[in-house]
Design a protein around this motif. Structure first.
Motif, PDB file in Angstrom:
ATOM      1  N   THR A   1       0.827  -1.208   0.000  1.00  0.00           N
ATOM      2  CA  THR A   1       0.000   0.000   0.000  1.00  0.00           C
ATOM      3  C   THR A   1       0.858   1.253   0.000  1.00  0.00           C
ATOM      4  N   LEU A   2       1.972   1.227   0.715  1.00  0.00           N
ATOM      5  CA  LEU A   2       2.874   2.379   0.751  1.00  0.00           C
ATOM      6  C   LEU A   2       3.526   2.604  -0.608  1.00  0.00           C
ATOM      7  N   VAL A   3       4.044   1.545  -1.192  1.00  0.00           N
ATOM      8  CA  VAL A   3       4.744   1.655  -2.475  1.00  0.00           C
ATOM      9  C   VAL A   3       3.803   2.104  -3.587  1.00  0.00           C
ATOM     10  N   ALA A   4       2.538   1.706  -3.490  1.00  0.00           N
ATOM     11  CA  ALA A   4       1.570   2.052  -4.532  1.00  0.00           C
ATOM     12  C   ALA A   4       1.082   3.491  -4.447  1.00  0.00           C
ATOM     13  N   HIS A   5       1.334   4.162  -3.316  1.00  0.00           N
ATOM     14  CA  HIS A   5       0.814   5.516  -3.158  1.00  0.00           C
ATOM     15  C   HIS A   5       1.655   6.510  -3.959  1.00  0.00           C
ATOM     16  N   PRO A   6       1.036   7.312  -4.801  1.00  0.00           N
ATOM     17  CA  PRO A   6       1.801   8.196  -5.689  1.00  0.00           C
ATOM     18  C   PRO A   6       2.550   9.321  -4.978  1.00  0.00           C
ATOM     19  N   THR A   7       2.156   9.641  -3.746  1.00  0.00           N
ATOM     20  CA  THR A   7       2.778  10.750  -3.024  1.00  0.00           C
ATOM     21  C   THR A   7       4.085  10.356  -2.349  1.00  0.00           C
ATOM     22  N   ILE A   8       4.227   9.088  -1.980  1.00  0.00           N
ATOM     23  CA  ILE A   8       5.395   8.643  -1.219  1.00  0.00           C
ATOM     24  C   ILE A   8       6.582   8.411  -2.159  1.00  0.00           C
ATOM     25  N   ILE A   9       7.655   9.153  -1.922  1.00  0.00           N
ATOM     26  CA  ILE A   9       8.820   9.104  -2.810  1.00  0.00           C
ATOM     27  C   ILE A   9       9.603   7.808  -2.640  1.00  0.00           C
ATOM     28  N   ARG A  10       9.826   7.419  -1.387  1.00  0.00           N
ATOM     29  CA  ARG A  10      10.643   6.234  -1.119  1.00  0.00           C
ATOM     30  C   ARG A  10      10.204   5.596   0.184  1.00  0.00           C
ATOM     31  N   VAL A  11      10.362   4.281   0.256  1.00  0.00           N
ATOM     32  CA  VAL A  11      10.061   3.533   1.474  1.00  0.00           C
ATOM     33  C   VAL A  11      11.376   2.955   2.001  1.00  0.00           C
ATOM     34  N   ILE A  12      11.755   3.345   3.207  1.00  0.00           N
ATOM     35  CA  ILE A  12      12.963   2.844   3.857  1.00  0.00           C
ATOM     36  C   ILE A  12      12.579   1.665   4.743  1.00  0.00           C
ATOM     37  N   VAL A  13      13.205   0.521   4.518  1.00  0.00           N
ATOM     38  CA  VAL A  13      12.932  -0.668   5.326  1.00  0.00           C
ATOM     39  C   VAL A  13      14.160  -0.949   6.185  1.00  0.00           C
ATOM     40  N   ALA A  14      13.980  -0.921   7.501  1.00  0.00           N
ATOM     41  CA  ALA A  14      15.081  -1.157   8.437  1.00  0.00           C
ATOM     42  C   ALA A  14      15.035  -2.597   8.922  1.00  0.00           C
ATOM     43  N   ILE A  15      16.014  -3.384   8.519  1.00  0.00           N
ATOM     44  CA  ILE A  15      16.034  -4.800   8.876  1.00  0.00           C
ATOM     45  C   ILE A  15      17.303  -5.152   9.648  1.00  0.00           C
ATOM     46  N   SER A  16      17.256  -6.274  10.305  1.00  0.00           N
ATOM     47  CA  SER A  16      18.386  -6.728  11.102  1.00  0.00           C
ATOM     48  C   SER A  16      19.607  -6.997  10.226  1.00  0.00           C
ATOM     49  N   ALA A  17      20.776  -6.737  10.783  1.00  0.00           N
ATOM     50  CA  ALA A  17      22.019  -7.019  10.066  1.00  0.00           C
ATOM     51  C   ALA A  17      22.177  -8.515   9.805  1.00  0.00           C
ATOM     52  N   LEU A  18      21.476  -9.345  10.589  1.00  0.00           N
ATOM     53  CA  LEU A  18      21.558 -10.795  10.438  1.00  0.00           C
ATOM     54  C   LEU A  18      20.380 -11.367   9.646  1.00  0.00           C
ATOM     55  N   ASP A  19      19.594 -10.506   9.036  1.00  0.00           N
ATOM     56  CA  ASP A  19      18.402 -10.937   8.308  1.00  0.00           C
ATOM     57  C   ASP A  19      18.771 -11.850   7.127  1.00  0.00           C
ATOM     58  N   GLU A  20      18.092 -13.008   7.050  1.00  0.00           N
ATOM     59  CA  GLU A  20      18.353 -13.977   5.986  1.00  0.00           C
ATOM     60  C   GLU A  20      17.219 -14.058   4.968  1.00  0.00           C
ATOM     61  N   TRP A  21      16.155 -13.265   5.177  1.00  0.00           N
ATOM     62  CA  TRP A  21      14.934 -13.480   4.400  1.00  0.00           C
ATOM     63  C   TRP A  21      14.541 -12.303   3.506  1.00  0.00           C
ATOM     64  N   TRP A  22      15.022 -11.108   3.789  1.00  0.00           N
ATOM     65  CA  TRP A  22      14.605  -9.927   3.047  1.00  0.00           C
ATOM     66  C   TRP A  22      14.841 -10.057   1.543  1.00  0.00           C
ATOM     67  N   ALA A  23      15.951 -10.638   1.155  1.00  0.00           N
ATOM     68  CA  ALA A  23      16.306 -10.715  -0.261  1.00  0.00           C
ATOM     69  C   ALA A  23      15.279 -11.483  -1.090  1.00  0.00           C
ATOM     70  N   GLU A  24      14.479 -12.325  -0.445  1.00  0.00           N
ATOM     71  CA  GLU A  24      13.495 -13.126  -1.173  1.00  0.00           C
ATOM     72  C   GLU A  24      12.115 -12.482  -1.213  1.00  0.00           C
ATOM     73  N   THR A  25      11.966 -11.301  -0.681  1.00  0.00           N
ATOM     74  CA  THR A  25      10.663 -10.649  -0.670  1.00  0.00           C
ATOM     75  C   THR A  25      10.377  -9.982  -2.015  1.00  0.00           C
ATOM     76  N   THR A  26       9.111  -9.701  -2.244  1.00  0.00           N
ATOM     77  CA  THR A  26       8.688  -9.082  -3.501  1.00  0.00           C
ATOM     78  C   THR A  26       9.301  -7.699  -3.683  1.00  0.00           C
ATOM     79  N   HIS A  27       9.485  -6.969  -2.594  1.00  0.00           N
ATOM     80  CA  HIS A  27       9.909  -5.573  -2.690  1.00  0.00           C
ATOM     81  C   HIS A  27      11.405  -5.361  -2.491  1.00  0.00           C
TER      82      HIS A  27
END
Length: 236
Positions: free
Chosen positions: A44-70
């Protein structure tokens, strides 16, 4: 940098592990309605025309983010999260310091809130557009509220007429939010949401009533409820 109109940015703190879910996966990476919880939260955030960028703060040990759609979306930026939610949000704010103006808007949304409705997002932005500080989506309490002691015994029943459930996104001016979070950290004050930091700084956030189905995935039964809400939305 100064502009005629403020810009809109979003930050999604996603470094938590969600221990109450009882899962080996952090709750934001659990499967939900044909995707992952975090992807629904981001969509919903990414689809909104007003929002320039979405910053996602994830753990330095995160193993799963790379497989997400976004993960490779052009308007999504990854930063390293912190130990607490406030640390992750502050890291996101610092990542914007070369681009954001103090009067820009920052919308902070939980990675574990997959049911944000576009109408609520539109309404939040519209109602707060001219506000000096900002505010948050929320809903009035409908349940009777009890205050208990450490053993679970009821001490009193609280009047619910002025009590609200705080949701996200929470939308505040970039400069005010950054200063409030930095001051809370310096004072060693624990803040569980952005509005708490803003309040500690002496400011008064505005409540914007939102839909009650904007739930946060905290326990296993929440996942089934979110699946129901998203399924119902598809049919309408």
């Amino acid at each position: 940098m100064n502009r005629e109109a403020p810009c809109f940015w979003a930050i999604v703190p996603a470094a938590g592990v969600g221990r109450r879910m009882g899962s080996t996966l952090p709750k934001q990476y659990l499967t939900l309605h044909g995707g992952l919880v975090i992807d629904h939260a981001l969509a919903t955030l990414v689809a909104h025309p007003t929002i320039i960028r979405v910053i996602v703060a994830i753990s330095a040990l995160d193993e799963w983010w790379a497989e997400t759609t976004h993960a490779r979306h052009l308007r999504v930026q990854r930063v390293t999260g912190g130990k607490e939610r406030a640390d992750s949000v502050l890291n996101g704010l610092l990542a914007l310091e070369q681009e954001a103006d103090p009067m820009d808007w920052v919308l902070v949304h939980d990675a574990a809130r997959p049911c944000l409705h576009p109408n609520d997002l539109n309404n939040l932005i519209a109602q707060l557009a001219s506000h000096p500080i900002g505010g948050l989506l929320a809903a009035p309490l409908s349940d009777t509220v009890k205050r208990a002691d450490d053993t679970g015994r009821v001490l009193e029943t609280l009047p619910r007429e002025q009590l609200w459930r705080a949701f996200t996104p929470q939308m505040f001016r970039y400069g005010a939010l950054r200063q409030a979070l930095q001051q809370a950290r310096a004072d060693n004050r624990c803040v569980t949401d952005e509005a708490s930091a803003i309040e500690l700084a002496g400011n008064v956030p505005q409540l914007v009533e939102g839909r009650s189905d904007n739930i946060k995935i905290t326990r296993p039964e929440d996942l089934a409820l979110a699946e129901f809400y998203l399924s119902q939305r598809d049919r309408n």
